[in-house]
Design a protein around this motif. Structure first.
Motif, PDB file in Angstrom:
ATOM      1  N   TYR A  85     -15.669  -4.887  -2.969  1.00  0.00           N
ATOM      2  CA  TYR A  85     -14.896  -4.489  -4.143  1.00  0.00           C
ATOM      3  C   TYR A  85     -15.183  -5.361  -5.363  1.00  0.00           C
ATOM      4  CZ  TYR A  85     -12.547  -1.480  -0.867  1.00  0.00           C
ATOM      5  OH  TYR A  85     -12.287  -0.516   0.070  1.00  0.00           O
ATOM      6  N   HIS A  86     -16.284  -6.103  -5.320  1.00  0.00           N
ATOM      7  CA  HIS A  86     -16.718  -6.938  -6.447  1.00  0.00           C
ATOM      8  C   HIS A  86     -15.602  -7.840  -6.961  1.00  0.00           C
ATOM      9  CE1 HIS A  86     -20.328  -4.501  -6.425  1.00  0.00           C
ATOM     10  NE2 HIS A  86     -19.567  -3.422  -6.466  1.00  0.00           N
ATOM     11  N   GLY A  87     -14.812  -8.365  -6.056  1.00  0.00           N
ATOM     12  CA  GLY A  87     -13.753  -9.309  -6.404  1.00  0.00           C
ATOM     13  C   GLY A  87     -12.465  -8.678  -6.906  1.00  0.00           C
ATOM     14  N   SER A  88     -12.367  -7.355  -6.887  1.00  0.00           N
ATOM     15  CA  SER A  88     -11.194  -6.664  -7.420  1.00  0.00           C
ATOM     16  C   SER A  88     -10.197  -6.315  -6.316  1.00  0.00           C
ATOM     17  CB  SER A  88     -11.616  -5.387  -8.154  1.00  0.00           C
ATOM     18  OG  SER A  88     -10.472  -4.642  -8.535  1.00  0.00           O
ATOM     19  N   THR A  89      -9.107  -7.045  -6.275  1.00  0.00           N
ATOM     20  CA  THR A  89      -8.057  -6.772  -5.292  1.00  0.00           C
ATOM     21  C   THR A  89      -7.419  -5.414  -5.545  1.00  0.00           C
ATOM     22  OG1 THR A  89      -7.629  -9.131  -5.146  1.00  0.00           O
ATOM     23  CG2 THR A  89      -5.934  -7.686  -4.274  1.00  0.00           C
ATOM     24  N   SER A  90      -7.251  -5.054  -6.810  1.00  0.00           N
ATOM     25  CA  SER A  90      -6.615  -3.774  -7.133  1.00  0.00           C
ATOM     26  C   SER A  90      -7.442  -2.597  -6.622  1.00  0.00           C
ATOM     27  CB  SER A  90      -6.369  -3.643  -8.637  1.00  0.00           C
ATOM     28  OG  SER A  90      -7.592  -3.630  -9.350  1.00  0.00           O
ATOM     29  N   ARG A  91      -8.770  -2.697  -6.677  1.00  0.00           N
ATOM     30  CA  ARG A  91      -9.616  -1.616  -6.159  1.00  0.00           C
ATOM     31  C   ARG A  91      -9.432  -1.470  -4.653  1.00  0.00           C
ATOM     32  NH1 ARG A  91     -15.542  -2.344  -8.469  1.00  0.00           N
ATOM     33  NH2 ARG A  91     -15.827  -0.380  -7.365  1.00  0.00           N
ATOM     34  N   LEU A  92      -9.311  -2.604  -3.958  1.00  0.00           N
ATOM     35  CA  LEU A  92      -9.065  -2.576  -2.512  1.00  0.00           C
ATOM     36  C   LEU A  92      -7.740  -1.884  -2.203  1.00  0.00           C
ATOM     37  CD1 LEU A  92      -9.471  -3.545   0.495  1.00  0.00           C
ATOM     38  CD2 LEU A  92      -8.211  -5.570  -0.203  1.00  0.00           C
ATOM     39  N   VAL A  93      -6.692  -2.269  -2.907  1.00  0.00           N
ATOM     40  CA  VAL A  93      -5.354  -1.709  -2.658  1.00  0.00           C
ATOM     41  C   VAL A  93      -5.330  -0.213  -2.954  1.00  0.00           C
ATOM     42  CG1 VAL A  93      -2.936  -1.761  -3.404  1.00  0.00           C
ATOM     43  CG2 VAL A  93      -4.174  -3.901  -3.019  1.00  0.00           C
ATOM     44  N   MET A  94      -5.922   0.185  -4.066  1.00  0.00           N
ATOM     45  CA  MET A  94      -5.935   1.612  -4.410  1.00  0.00           C
ATOM     46  C   MET A  94      -6.726   2.417  -3.374  1.00  0.00           C
ATOM     47  SD  MET A  94      -6.037   1.710  -8.572  1.00  0.00           S
ATOM     48  CE  MET A  94      -7.330   0.510  -8.800  1.00  0.00           C
ATOM     49  N   GLN A  95      -7.842   1.870  -2.913  1.00  0.00           N
ATOM     50  CA  GLN A  95      -8.640   2.535  -1.874  1.00  0.00           C
ATOM     51  C   GLN A  95      -7.837   2.664  -0.586  1.00  0.00           C
ATOM     52  OE1 GLN A  95     -11.863   3.523  -2.435  1.00  0.00           O
ATOM     53  NE2 GLN A  95     -12.275   4.257  -0.381  1.00  0.00           N
ATOM     54  N   ALA A  96      -7.184   1.590  -0.201  1.00  0.00           N
ATOM     55  CA  ALA A  96      -6.412   1.600   1.043  1.00  0.00           C
ATOM     56  C   ALA A  96      -5.264   2.598   0.974  1.00  0.00           C
ATOM     57  CB  ALA A  96      -5.880   0.196   1.340  1.00  0.00           C
ATOM     58  N   LEU A  97      -4.552   2.613  -0.133  1.00  0.00           N
ATOM     59  CA  LEU A  97      -3.413   3.522  -0.253  1.00  0.00           C
ATOM     60  C   LEU A  97      -3.857   4.969  -0.420  1.00  0.00           C
ATOM     61  CD1 LEU A  97      -1.007   1.442  -2.508  1.00  0.00           C
ATOM     62  CD2 LEU A  97      -0.834   1.855  -0.054  1.00  0.00           C
ATOM     63  N   GLY A  98      -5.008   5.182  -1.001  1.00  0.00           N
ATOM     64  CA  GLY A  98      -5.501   6.538  -1.227  1.00  0.00           C
ATOM     65  C   GLY A  98      -6.108   7.185  -0.004  1.00  0.00           C
ATOM     66  N   HIS A  99      -6.488   6.388   0.987  1.00  0.00           N
ATOM     67  CA  HIS A  99      -7.162   6.945   2.149  1.00  0.00           C
ATOM     68  C   HIS A  99      -6.375   6.801   3.444  1.00  0.00           C
ATOM     69  CE1 HIS A  99     -10.615   7.059  -0.516  1.00  0.00           C
ATOM     70  NE2 HIS A  99     -11.142   7.902   0.352  1.00  0.00           N
ATOM     71  N   SER A 100      -5.099   6.600   3.330  1.00  0.00           N
ATOM     72  CA  SER A 100      -4.296   6.504   4.549  1.00  0.00           C
ATOM     73  C   SER A 100      -2.975   7.224   4.340  1.00  0.00           C
ATOM     74  CB  SER A 100      -4.037   5.037   4.905  1.00  0.00           C
ATOM     75  OG  SER A 100      -3.229   4.433   3.913  1.00  0.00           O
ATOM     76  N   ASN A 101      -2.298   7.453   5.424  1.00  0.00           N
ATOM     77  CA  ASN A 101      -0.979   8.090   5.366  1.00  0.00           C
ATOM     78  C   ASN A 101       0.073   7.000   5.312  1.00  0.00           C
ATOM     79  OD1 ASN A 101      -2.117  10.644   5.556  1.00  0.00           O
ATOM     80  ND2 ASN A 101      -2.142  10.569   7.785  1.00  0.00           N
ATOM     81  N   THR A 102       0.264   6.451   4.135  1.00  0.00           N
ATOM     82  CA  THR A 102       1.228   5.379   3.952  1.00  0.00           C
ATOM     83  C   THR A 102       2.629   5.961   3.999  1.00  0.00           C
ATOM     84  OG1 THR A 102      -0.383   4.305   2.519  1.00  0.00           O
ATOM     85  CG2 THR A 102       1.843   3.422   2.499  1.00  0.00           C
ATOM     86  N   SER A 103       3.462   5.411   4.868  1.00  0.00           N
ATOM     87  CA  SER A 103       4.827   5.921   5.018  1.00  0.00           C
ATOM     88  C   SER A 103       5.692   5.479   3.837  1.00  0.00           C
ATOM     89  CB  SER A 103       5.440   5.407   6.321  1.00  0.00           C
ATOM     90  OG  SER A 103       5.696   4.014   6.221  1.00  0.00           O
ATOM     91  N   LYS A 104       6.837   6.131   3.695  1.00  0.00           N
ATOM     92  CA  LYS A 104       7.781   5.765   2.629  1.00  0.00           C
ATOM     93  C   LYS A 104       8.284   4.338   2.823  1.00  0.00           C
ATOM     94  CE  LYS A 104       9.308  10.427   1.554  1.00  0.00           C
ATOM     95  NZ  LYS A 104      10.416  11.347   1.404  1.00  0.00           N
ATOM     96  N   GLU A 105       8.452   3.950   4.086  1.00  0.00           N
ATOM     97  CA  GLU A 105       8.911   2.591   4.385  1.00  0.00           C
ATOM     98  C   GLU A 105       7.865   1.561   3.965  1.00  0.00           C
ATOM     99  OE1 GLU A 105       8.874   5.087   6.712  1.00  0.00           O
ATOM    100  OE2 GLU A 105      11.013   5.521   6.740  1.00  0.00           O
ATOM    101  N   GLU A 106       6.589   1.867   4.245  1.00  0.00           N
ATOM    102  CA  GLU A 106       5.521   0.957   3.844  1.00  0.00           C
ATOM    103  C   GLU A 106       5.423   0.854   2.320  1.00  0.00           C
ATOM    104  OE1 GLU A 106       2.172   1.156   7.321  1.00  0.00           O
ATOM    105  OE2 GLU A 106       2.456   2.974   6.127  1.00  0.00           O
TER     106      GLU A 106
END
Length: 120
Positions: A85-106
């Protein structure tokens, strides 16, 4: 020192059980295609690398992880953020949240964590 995939599997057993003999680790891995001697050799290599420590005071040697799960996760995550992610934490987080079924609790826990970060 970053553990290999096989070493990570062994470390996960040790983190869960705290300390084990090679036999106990081997049985926990439950891999029919991997022999006991392979597990033994891997753990000997891990000892040389400093990933585990061994208590040789009894007949069967007892192994304990020498690195914490948190240290390992941080090391892998830092490397992944830098290289993928070229040092970008935000890109990692957006990728992770966009490609998984994140529950409302999470999502609620993530929001709470972000609010805590913003306050500090």
């Amino acid at each position: 020192m970053k553990p290999t995939t096989s070493e990570m599997e062994i470390l996960q057993v040790l983190w869960e059980k705290k300390s084990c003999s090679v036999r106990e680790v081997h049985e926990s891995l439950n891999k029919k295609d991997v022999g006991y001697t392979t597990t033994l050799k891997l753990m000997q290599i891990m000892l040389e690398k400093g990933l585990v420590v061994r208590d040789s005071s009894s007949r069967s040697h007892i192994y304990t992880a020498n690195i914490t799960e948190e240290q390992t996760q941080t090391s892998f995550l830092d490397k992944m953020i830098d290289t993928v992610y070229h040092g970008s934490t935000s890109r990692l987080v957006m990728q992770a949240l966009g490609h998984s079924n994140t529950s409302k609790e999470e999502l609620a826990a993530i929001r709470e964590y972000l609010e805590t970060l913003e306050k500090s």
